[in-house]
Design an enzyme around this catalytic site. Structure first.
Site, PDB file in Angstrom:
ATOM      1  N   LEU A 133       0.834  -1.209   0.000  1.00 63.59           N
ATOM      2  CA  LEU A 133       0.000   0.000   0.000  1.00 63.59           C
ATOM      3  C   LEU A 133       0.872   1.263   0.000  1.00 63.59           C
ATOM      4  O   LEU A 133       0.678   2.159  -0.813  1.00 63.59           O
ATOM      5  CB  LEU A 133      -0.920  -0.027   1.237  1.00 63.59           C
ATOM      6  CG  LEU A 133      -1.798   1.194   1.486  1.00 63.59           C
ATOM      7  CD1 LEU A 133      -2.810   1.375   0.355  1.00 63.59           C
ATOM      8  CD2 LEU A 133      -2.550   1.053   2.823  1.00 63.59           C
ATOM      9  N   GLU A 135       3.723   4.213  -0.212  1.00 62.99           N
ATOM     10  CA  GLU A 135       4.643   4.724  -1.241  1.00 62.99           C
ATOM     11  C   GLU A 135       5.484   5.826  -0.598  1.00 62.99           C
ATOM     12  O   GLU A 135       5.191   6.272   0.520  1.00 62.99           O
ATOM     13  CB  GLU A 135       3.847   5.289  -2.429  1.00 62.99           C
ATOM     14  CG  GLU A 135       2.970   4.239  -3.085  1.00 62.99           C
ATOM     15  CD  GLU A 135       2.153   4.767  -4.260  1.00 62.99           C
ATOM     16  OE1 GLU A 135       2.318   5.962  -4.621  1.00 62.99           O
ATOM     17  OE2 GLU A 135       1.359   3.996  -4.802  1.00 62.99           O
ATOM     18  N   THR A 166       6.831  -5.161   3.621  1.00 67.87           N
ATOM     19  CA  THR A 166       7.248  -6.296   4.455  1.00 67.87           C
ATOM     20  C   THR A 166       7.093  -7.596   3.676  1.00 67.87           C
ATOM     21  O   THR A 166       6.110  -7.785   2.952  1.00 67.87           O
ATOM     22  CB  THR A 166       6.368  -6.352   5.729  1.00 67.87           C
ATOM     23  OG1 THR A 166       6.559  -5.140   6.462  1.00 67.87           O
ATOM     24  CG2 THR A 166       6.719  -7.540   6.618  1.00 67.87           C
ATOM     25  N   TYR A 240     -10.099   0.860  -1.394  1.00 67.69           N
ATOM     26  CA  TYR A 240      -9.965   1.555  -0.107  1.00 67.69           C
ATOM     27  C   TYR A 240     -10.641   0.759   0.996  1.00 67.69           C
ATOM     28  O   TYR A 240     -10.179   0.724   2.136  1.00 67.69           O
ATOM     29  CB  TYR A 240     -10.526   2.985  -0.184  1.00 67.69           C
ATOM     30  CG  TYR A 240     -12.031   3.081  -0.326  1.00 67.69           C
ATOM     31  CD1 TYR A 240     -12.841   3.224   0.793  1.00 67.69           C
ATOM     32  CD2 TYR A 240     -12.642   3.033  -1.579  1.00 67.69           C
ATOM     33  CE1 TYR A 240     -14.225   3.309   0.668  1.00 67.69           C
ATOM     34  CE2 TYR A 240     -14.011   3.109  -1.718  1.00 67.69           C
ATOM     35  CZ  TYR A 240     -14.801   3.250  -0.593  1.00 67.69           C
ATOM     36  OH  TYR A 240     -16.159   3.315  -0.714  1.00 67.69           O
ATOM     37  N   ASN A 248      -7.509  -2.406   9.748  1.00 66.07           N
ATOM     38  CA  ASN A 248      -8.156  -2.348  11.059  1.00 66.07           C
ATOM     39  C   ASN A 248      -7.911  -3.637  11.842  1.00 66.07           C
ATOM     40  O   ASN A 248      -7.703  -3.622  13.057  1.00 66.07           O
ATOM     41  CB  ASN A 248      -9.676  -2.153  10.914  1.00 66.07           C
ATOM     42  CG  ASN A 248     -10.042  -0.710  10.639  1.00 66.07           C
ATOM     43  OD1 ASN A 248      -9.276   0.200  10.934  1.00 66.07           O
ATOM     44  ND2 ASN A 248     -11.220  -0.493  10.065  1.00 66.07           N
ATOM     45  N   GLY A 250      -5.464  -5.945  10.935  1.00 68.59           N
ATOM     46  CA  GLY A 250      -4.023  -6.187  11.002  1.00 68.59           C
ATOM     47  C   GLY A 250      -3.377  -5.537  12.213  1.00 68.59           C
ATOM     48  O   GLY A 250      -2.447  -6.083  12.794  1.00 68.59           O
ATOM     49  N   ARG A 276      22.157 -12.313  38.562  1.00 68.56           N
ATOM     50  CA  ARG A 276      23.193 -11.289  38.716  1.00 68.56           C
ATOM     51  C   ARG A 276      23.277 -10.809  40.166  1.00 68.56           C
ATOM     52  O   ARG A 276      22.264 -10.426  40.756  1.00 68.56           O
ATOM     53  CB  ARG A 276      22.846 -10.118  37.786  1.00 68.56           C
ATOM     54  CG  ARG A 276      23.699  -8.885  37.933  1.00 68.56           C
ATOM     55  CD  ARG A 276      25.056  -9.076  37.327  1.00 68.56           C
ATOM     56  NE  ARG A 276      25.811  -7.836  37.382  1.00 68.56           N
ATOM     57  CZ  ARG A 276      27.118  -7.787  37.152  1.00 68.56           C
ATOM     58  NH1 ARG A 276      27.784  -8.878  36.825  1.00 68.56           N
ATOM     59  NH2 ARG A 276      27.759  -6.623  37.216  1.00 68.56           N
ATOM     60  N   GLU A 371       1.586  -0.040  10.113  1.00 69.22           N
ATOM     61  CA  GLU A 371       0.125  -0.264  10.172  1.00 69.22           C
ATOM     62  C   GLU A 371      -0.582   0.885  10.902  1.00 69.22           C
ATOM     63  O   GLU A 371      -1.507   0.670  11.687  1.00 69.22           O
ATOM     64  CB  GLU A 371      -0.188  -1.631  10.769  1.00 69.22           C
ATOM     65  CG  GLU A 371       0.343  -2.735   9.850  1.00 69.22           C
ATOM     66  CD  GLU A 371      -0.392  -4.041   9.941  1.00 69.22           C
ATOM     67  OE1 GLU A 371      -1.571  -4.041  10.310  1.00 69.22           O
ATOM     68  OE2 GLU A 371       0.229  -5.054   9.611  1.00 69.22           O
ATOM     69  N   THR A 373       0.740   4.910  12.313  1.00 71.48           N
ATOM     70  CA  THR A 373       1.566   5.398  13.420  1.00 71.48           C
ATOM     71  C   THR A 373       0.687   5.620  14.665  1.00 71.48           C
ATOM     72  O   THR A 373      -0.549   5.644  14.570  1.00 71.48           O
ATOM     73  CB  THR A 373       2.236   6.738  13.054  1.00 71.48           C
ATOM     74  OG1 THR A 373       1.190   7.710  12.878  1.00 71.48           O
ATOM     75  CG2 THR A 373       3.067   6.648  11.791  1.00 71.48           C
TER      76      THR A 373
HETATM   77  C1  FAD Z   1       9.683  -1.787   8.746  1.00 75.20           C
HETATM   78  C2  FAD Z   1       8.471  -1.281   8.018  1.00 75.20           C
HETATM   79  C3  FAD Z   1       7.590  -2.183   7.441  1.00 75.20           C
HETATM   80  C4  FAD Z   1       6.469  -1.711   6.739  1.00 75.20           C
HETATM   81  N1  FAD Z   1       5.659  -2.613   6.101  1.00 75.20           N
HETATM   82  C5  FAD Z   1       4.699  -2.150   5.256  1.00 75.20           C
HETATM   83  C6  FAD Z   1       3.967  -3.053   4.415  1.00 75.20           C
HETATM   84  O1  FAD Z   1       4.149  -4.281   4.464  1.00 75.20           O
HETATM   85  N2  FAD Z   1       3.056  -2.532   3.552  1.00 75.20           N
HETATM   86  C7  FAD Z   1       2.822  -1.190   3.461  1.00 75.20           C
HETATM   87  O2  FAD Z   1       1.999  -0.800   2.646  1.00 75.20           O
HETATM   88  N3  FAD Z   1       3.494  -0.305   4.245  1.00 75.20           N
HETATM   89  C8  FAD Z   1       4.432  -0.768   5.136  1.00 75.20           C
HETATM   90  N4  FAD Z   1       5.141   0.123   5.910  1.00 75.20           N
HETATM   91  C9  FAD Z   1       4.856   1.549   5.827  1.00 75.20           C
HETATM   92  C10 FAD Z   1       4.235   2.095   7.092  1.00 75.20           C
HETATM   93  O3  FAD Z   1       2.915   1.654   7.218  1.00 75.20           O
HETATM   94  C11 FAD Z   1       4.384   3.615   7.062  1.00 75.20           C
HETATM   95  O4  FAD Z   1       5.754   3.907   7.249  1.00 75.20           O
HETATM   96  C12 FAD Z   1       3.540   4.295   8.097  1.00 75.20           C
HETATM   97  O5  FAD Z   1       2.174   4.171   7.800  1.00 75.20           O
HETATM   98  C13 FAD Z   1       3.868   5.782   8.245  1.00 75.20           C
HETATM   99  O6  FAD Z   1       3.914   6.409   7.000  1.00 75.20           O
HETATM  100  P1  FAD Z   1       5.176   7.352   6.619  1.00 75.20           P
HETATM  101  O7  FAD Z   1       6.400   6.515   6.858  1.00 75.20           O
HETATM  102  O8  FAD Z   1       4.963   7.885   5.269  1.00 75.20           O
HETATM  103  O9  FAD Z   1       5.170   8.502   7.696  1.00 75.20           O
HETATM  104  P2  FAD Z   1       4.337   9.869   7.612  1.00 75.20           P
HETATM  105  O10 FAD Z   1       2.937   9.575   7.195  1.00 75.20           O
HETATM  106  O11 FAD Z   1       5.116  10.846   6.815  1.00 75.20           O
HETATM  107  O12 FAD Z   1       4.317  10.315   9.123  1.00 75.20           O
HETATM  108  C14 FAD Z   1       5.433  10.968   9.747  1.00 75.20           C
HETATM  109  C15 FAD Z   1       5.000  11.468  11.102  1.00 75.20           C
HETATM  110  O13 FAD Z   1       3.910  12.382  10.949  1.00 75.20           O
HETATM  111  C16 FAD Z   1       2.827  11.991  11.749  1.00 75.20           C
HETATM  112  N5  FAD Z   1       1.560  12.321  11.073  1.00 75.20           N
HETATM  113  C17 FAD Z   1       1.231  12.111   9.779  1.00 75.20           C
HETATM  114  N6  FAD Z   1      -0.023  12.511   9.541  1.00 75.20           N
HETATM  115  C18 FAD Z   1      -0.509  12.971  10.728  1.00 75.20           C
HETATM  116  C19 FAD Z   1      -1.758  13.517  11.156  1.00 75.20           C
HETATM  117  N7  FAD Z   1      -2.786  13.642  10.312  1.00 75.20           N
HETATM  118  N8  FAD Z   1      -1.893  13.896  12.450  1.00 75.20           N
HETATM  119  C20 FAD Z   1      -0.872  13.744  13.316  1.00 75.20           C
HETATM  120  N9  FAD Z   1       0.336  13.231  12.981  1.00 75.20           N
HETATM  121  C21 FAD Z   1       0.505  12.846  11.705  1.00 75.20           C
HETATM  122  C22 FAD Z   1       2.971  10.488  11.910  1.00 75.20           C
HETATM  123  O14 FAD Z   1       2.305  10.022  13.070  1.00 75.20           O
HETATM  124  C23 FAD Z   1       4.471  10.332  12.005  1.00 75.20           C
HETATM  125  O15 FAD Z   1       4.879  10.559  13.337  1.00 75.20           O
HETATM  126  C24 FAD Z   1       6.231  -0.331   6.666  1.00 75.20           C
HETATM  127  C25 FAD Z   1       7.112   0.570   7.272  1.00 75.20           C
HETATM  128  C26 FAD Z   1       8.227   0.110   7.923  1.00 75.20           C
HETATM  129  C27 FAD Z   1       9.183   1.115   8.532  1.00 75.20           C
END
Ligand code: FAD
Length: 387
Positions: A133, A135, A166, A240, A248, A250, A276, A371, A373
């Site tokens: 999902l 990018e 992942t 979507y 939800n 996951g 220890r 999944e 933040t």
């Molecule tokens: C090890 C790893 C494995 C992953 N595996 C997958 C996978 O299998 N498939 C997949 O599709 N994705 C995967 N992801 C992606 C992951 O789901 C995203 O990194 C995550 O959803 C956050 O998106 P971003 O990295 O673009 O951060 P951003 O969206 O840029 O967020 C950065 C910061 O801004 C905050 N923020 C953003 N919007 C808001 C808001 N509206 N209000 C308050 N705070 C906000 C966030 O909480 C965060 O602290 C993976 C990521 C990692 C690191």
């Protein structure tokens, strides 16, 4: 009321089959995963033989029906598997989590009969799935994705770049989200089932990560990747829904991963402080230390109950979205605190790679990121509270 019925009142109570399943996973984790954890972390690679054994164990399509090679289990069983594996190896936990709570789950919910018949037996037997999902430009704002699916002679041609995927290195099947119409916003998003050998799909750079290093996280590039209309999962323009509903669920799995990790950290800490000695006593004899481990044990217990509650709600068809967000939020914070405390209680030994707790500390951080933040979980909870 019978004794059995009254004992089920406990939120943590497991049915007999659940207890046996959990115990078999715990035994597998100790016997098969534990000896490999350090090497897999150092080499940043999942052991392929371990993956074979996970398939043989029946851990890779827990909810899929028996007739399609699955375990005919529940979502709760999948949660127990993720928890027990993550207690020893959180990277192994997330491999099994993505496979079950995202990929198999999406197929069970959205797949047509021909799609489940084609894919579920493979996912149960030997094929790893990935869920693509995110990018570079769309993470939290997932439906701002730029990957395009253009209709062409009854097929779709998919072009774009997925990031952070992942299991991508090992995966044979990808659920790829693309838009058929960027102007339509989330209503353009469509989910596709795409095999790894499909021309135009390549797995790109593997990320060099802080934690869960044995779990592969890669870019997935789609360059004119032609797929038939039959590979659409769910309806065109309704991807979507596939994404929202599977994520939800996951995130309950990620809650389970974090509870397992936290418990693993506490197990190591308790064993260490009983051994220890300082000031002529074991450090477990100091009340200051006892209170620290007691507090984190209480927090882990609470997080586990939240995860179990969310999974039970999901399995019984009741609303669970807020509970799922809450359990992931809390479990990931508890995991970070538990791993941090374990490092502290190991002292200098906690800071070096010869002991397992520094790895759990690194592994814990991801729980607050993927999944959704923690801020996004808070957003879900606030929406329910405030309307
Ligand atoms: C090890 C790893 C494995 C992953 N595996 C997958 C996978 O299998 N498939 C997949 O599709 N994705 C995967 N992801 C992606 C992951 O789901 C995203 O990194 C995550 O959803 C956050 O998106 P971003 O990295 O673009 O951060 P951003 O969206 O840029 O967020 C950065 C910061 O801004 C905050 N923020 C953003 N919007 C808001 C808001 N509206 N209000 C308050 N705070 C906000 C966030 O909480 C965060 O602290 C993976 C990521 C990692 C690191």
């Amino acid at each position: 009321m019978t004794v059995e019925a009254s004992s089920r009142q406990a939120l943590s109570a497991l049915a007999e089959d659940e207890r046996l399943f959990r115990d078999s996973l715990a035994e597998f984790a100790n016997r098969e995963v534990r000896p490999l954890v350090r090497r897999m972390d150092e080499q940043a690679q999942m052991d392929p033989a371990l993956v074979d054994r996970l398939f043989a164990l029946g851990a890779m399509a827990i909810e899929a029906p028996d007739a399609l090679g699955g375990g005919s289990g529940t979502f709760f069983h999948a949660v127990l598997a993720v928890e027990e594996l993550s207690r020893v190896g959180p990277s192994v936990g997330v491999l099994v989590d993505v496979q079950n709570t995202l990929v198999v789950n999406a197929l069970l919910r959205w797949g047509r009969a021909d799609q489940t018949a084609q894919h579920l037996p493979r996912l149960a037997r030997d094929t790893i799935g990935a869920y693509a999902l995110s990018e570079a430009g769309s993470g939290s704002d997932a439906f701002a994705l730029a990957t395009r699916a253009v209709e062409d002679g009854g097929d779709f041609v998919v072009t774009g770049r997925k990031l952070w995927i992942t299991n991508a290195r090992e995966a044979g099947l990808f659920i790829v989200f693309a838009t058929i119409d960027p102007a339509a916003g989330y209503r353009g998003v469509t989910a596709f089932l795409i095999g790894r050998d499909t021309p135009g799909l390549t797995v790109g750079k593997k990320e060099d990560k802080l934690g869960i290093r044995a779990s592969s996280t890669c870019e997935v590039v789609l360059d004119g990747c032609r797929v038939t209309r039959a590979s659409v999962l769910g309806e065109v323009g309704k991807g979507y829904k596939v994404a929202i509903e599977t994520l939800n669920e996951g995130r309950i799995g990620i809650g389970a991963q974090m509870v397992g990790l936290a418990q693993g950290a506490l197990d190591h800490a308790v064993a260490h402080i009983k051994e220890r000695r300082q000031f002529g006593k074991t450090i477990a004899e100091f009340q200051g230390v006892q209170f620290q481990v007691a507090r984190i044990a209480a927090e882990i217990h609470g997080a586990r109950l939240m995860v179990y509650e969310a999974a039970r709600l999901r399995d019984s068809g009741q609303p669970f979205v807020t509970e799922a967000a809450m359990c992931k939020l809390v479990a990931s914070e508890v995991a970070e605190r538990a791993a941090s405390l374990a490092v502290n209680l190991f002292g200098g030994y906690g800071f070096v790679r010869d002991y397992p707790v520094e790895k759990l500390y690194r592994d814990a951080k991801i729980g607050q990121i993927y999944e959704g933040t923690s801020n996004l979980q808070l957003q879900t909870i606030a929406k329910q509270l405030l309307g």
